[in-house]
Scaffold this motif. Structure first.
Motif, PDB file in Angstrom:
ATOM      1  N   LEU A 161      32.469  -0.819  72.441  1.00  0.00           N
ATOM      2  CA  LEU A 161      31.649  -0.584  73.600  1.00  0.00           C
ATOM      3  C   LEU A 161      32.452  -0.463  74.992  1.00  0.00           C
ATOM      4  O   LEU A 161      32.156   0.640  75.728  1.00  0.00           O
ATOM      5  CB  LEU A 161      30.416  -1.698  73.834  1.00  0.00           C
ATOM      6  N   ALA A 162      33.408  -1.385  75.192  1.00  0.00           N
ATOM      7  CA  ALA A 162      34.341  -1.230  76.268  1.00  0.00           C
ATOM      8  C   ALA A 162      35.260  -0.211  76.062  1.00  0.00           C
ATOM      9  O   ALA A 162      35.347   0.764  77.278  1.00  0.00           O
ATOM     10  CB  ALA A 162      35.201  -2.535  76.254  1.00  0.00           C
ATOM     11  N   LEU A 163      35.673   0.305  75.197  1.00  0.00           N
ATOM     12  CA  LEU A 163      36.536   1.556  74.986  1.00  0.00           C
ATOM     13  C   LEU A 163      35.572   2.861  75.322  1.00  0.00           C
ATOM     14  O   LEU A 163      36.172   3.676  75.756  1.00  0.00           O
ATOM     15  CB  LEU A 163      37.083   1.747  73.648  1.00  0.00           C
ATOM     16  N   ALA A 164      34.208   2.751  74.735  1.00  0.00           N
ATOM     17  CA  ALA A 164      33.384   4.011  74.996  1.00  0.00           C
ATOM     18  C   ALA A 164      33.068   4.194  76.581  1.00  0.00           C
ATOM     19  O   ALA A 164      33.204   5.292  77.161  1.00  0.00           O
ATOM     20  CB  ALA A 164      32.150   3.752  74.175  1.00  0.00           C
ATOM     21  N   LEU A 165      32.715   3.049  77.100  1.00  0.00           N
ATOM     22  CA  LEU A 165      32.564   3.107  78.470  1.00  0.00           C
ATOM     23  C   LEU A 165      33.785   3.467  79.355  1.00  0.00           C
ATOM     24  O   LEU A 165      33.600   4.510  80.477  1.00  0.00           O
ATOM     25  CB  LEU A 165      31.970   1.708  79.087  1.00  0.00           C
ATOM     26  N   SER A 166      34.917   2.854  78.998  1.00  0.00           N
ATOM     27  CA  SER A 166      36.146   3.645  80.046  1.00  0.00           C
ATOM     28  C   SER A 166      36.586   4.885  79.742  1.00  0.00           C
ATOM     29  O   SER A 166      36.922   5.468  80.449  1.00  0.00           O
ATOM     30  CB  SER A 166      37.287   2.451  79.625  1.00  0.00           C
ATOM     31  N   ALA A 167      36.534   5.444  78.448  1.00  0.00           N
ATOM     32  CA  ALA A 167      36.885   6.507  77.939  1.00  0.00           C
ATOM     33  C   ALA A 167      36.077   7.660  78.720  1.00  0.00           C
ATOM     34  O   ALA A 167      36.439   8.589  79.172  1.00  0.00           O
ATOM     35  CB  ALA A 167      37.112   6.799  76.404  1.00  0.00           C
ATOM     36  N   ALA A 168      34.661   7.121  78.491  1.00  0.00           N
ATOM     37  CA  ALA A 168      33.511   8.200  79.233  1.00  0.00           C
ATOM     38  C   ALA A 168      33.756   8.382  80.670  1.00  0.00           C
ATOM     39  O   ALA A 168      33.750   9.472  81.276  1.00  0.00           O
ATOM     40  CB  ALA A 168      32.278   7.738  78.987  1.00  0.00           C
ATOM     41  N   GLY A 169      34.208   7.216  81.407  1.00  0.00           N
ATOM     42  CA  GLY A 169      34.554   7.378  82.805  1.00  0.00           C
ATOM     43  C   GLY A 169      35.664   8.184  83.045  1.00  0.00           C
ATOM     44  O   GLY A 169      35.764   9.233  84.082  1.00  0.00           O
ATOM     45  N   LEU A 170      36.641   8.284  82.363  1.00  0.00           N
ATOM     46  CA  LEU A 170      37.972   9.129  82.543  1.00  0.00           C
ATOM     47  C   LEU A 170      37.438  10.547  82.167  1.00  0.00           C
ATOM     48  O   LEU A 170      37.911  11.362  82.951  1.00  0.00           O
ATOM     49  CB  LEU A 170      38.878   8.691  81.548  1.00  0.00           C
ATOM     50  N   VAL A 171      36.866  10.825  81.119  1.00  0.00           N
ATOM     51  CA  VAL A 171      36.390  12.167  80.656  1.00  0.00           C
ATOM     52  C   VAL A 171      35.565  12.899  81.709  1.00  0.00           C
ATOM     53  O   VAL A 171      35.608  13.958  82.053  1.00  0.00           O
ATOM     54  CB  VAL A 171      35.639  12.225  79.267  1.00  0.00           C
TER      55      VAL A 171
END
Length: 311
Positions: free
Chosen positions: A230-240
């Motif tokens: 979940l943390a990886l999905a939120l952080s990567a989505a913010g970058l994308v």
């Protein structure tokens, strides 16, 4: 001695004569008299009245601009502006990094072209110390489960975590900024974030891993992997979502490869921290069935006589 009305009349007469000489000029008359009882007559740019005040104001502005010149990058004053943020601004930017939305650029809506280094610096420092502390606590808890494990404080994990986090938060944005700058020369319509804006985006994107690392102390494997994903999905989505307005003008292949590399590097960072600082704990020692139920003690039977003797 002349009365005040006669003096005012002579002043009006002088103003009338002056206007007769310059009929094309615009004038303004103040409703109140000046402290000396004179009438204020302002001339347009062609006259000499009022222009002196504008020249004085422009001179003051130029002097102030000369006094507020931008200091050199080798001075402390140059970096002072990047730490000039208050608590509310930092909290708003942290909330923006935790709640990414499509079409919502972190740079345009949260930073507003005013990047700071205060938030990224302390986020990286906090994440590094939390990683080192929780990694040591994991070994300590493992020792309680298995006395054969010898625990000793591993202070080198602080250095490893700090170097890893800060290198990622600075070198990856530098490589990304350089690539986007090169692609801007190829595609003129592409936008470009500054280097400090890119560093700021990456720094705030790491905040979500701080509570996630704390949850990894819970010895429940499925909870650890779920919180990490979940943390990886939120952080990567913010970058994308932040990089998409910049790379969408590029070719589909280049944009897809760039965003994939960004997500892959983010995943490698999360996985590396998980496996290095949180090594899998050994299973709890289970007693073998032979040791759990020891055999009954052997009993001595009395010797039996032969049948012939018994008869």
């Amino acid at each position: 001695m002349a009365a005040a009305d006669e003096l005012a009349f002579h002043e009006f007469e002088e103003a009338t004569n002056l206007l007769a000489q310059t009929p094309n000029e615009t004038t303004t008359r103040s409703d109140q008299l000046s402290p000396k009882g004179h009438v204020a007559v302002a001339m347009d740019s062609g006259g000499s009245y009022g222009a002196e005040d504008e020249v004085e104001e422009s001179d003051k502005t130029m002097l102030l601009q000369e006094e507020k010149q931008q200091p050199g990058f080798w001075t402390f004053g140059y970096y002072q502006s990047f730490f000039d943020v208050d608590t509310s601004q930092v909290l708003d930017r942290i909330k923006g990094s935790l709640l990414p939305r499509p079409g919502h650029s972190f740079v345009r809506h949260q930073l507003r072209n005013r990047p700071d280094l205060y938030g990224p610096f302390w986020i990286c420092a906090t994440l590094a110390f939390v990683l080192a502390i929780t990694g040591n606590l994991t070994l300590l808890l493992a020792q309680r489960r298995d006395p054969s494990i010898h625990y000793s404080p591993q202070f080198h994990k602080v250095t490893v975590a700090s170097v890893t986090i800060y290198c990622y938060a600075w070198l990856v944005p530098l490589a990304l900024w350089g690539f986007l700058r090169w692609r801007k020369g190829v595609r003129e319509r592409m936008g470009l974030y500054t280097f400090l804006e890119t560093v700021c985006v990456y720094g705030y994107s790491l905040f979500v891993f701080i509570p996630t690392v704390v949850l990894w102390l819970v010895p429940v494997p499925w909870l650890q992997w779920l919180s990490g994903a979940l943390a990886l999905a939120l952080s990567a989505a913010g970058l994308v979502f932040t990089l998409w307005p910049v790379v969408r003008e590029d070719s589909r292949l280049a944009a897809g490869v760039l965003l994939s590399v960004v997500v892959l590097l983010h995943a490698l960072l999360a996985m590396g921290c998980k496996f290095y600082f949180f090594q899998p704990l050994p299973p709890e020692p289970m007693a073998s069935p032979h040791q759990a139920t020891p055999p009954p003690p052997a009993t001595m039977l009395p010797p039996t006589l032969p049948r012939s003797v018994a008869a």
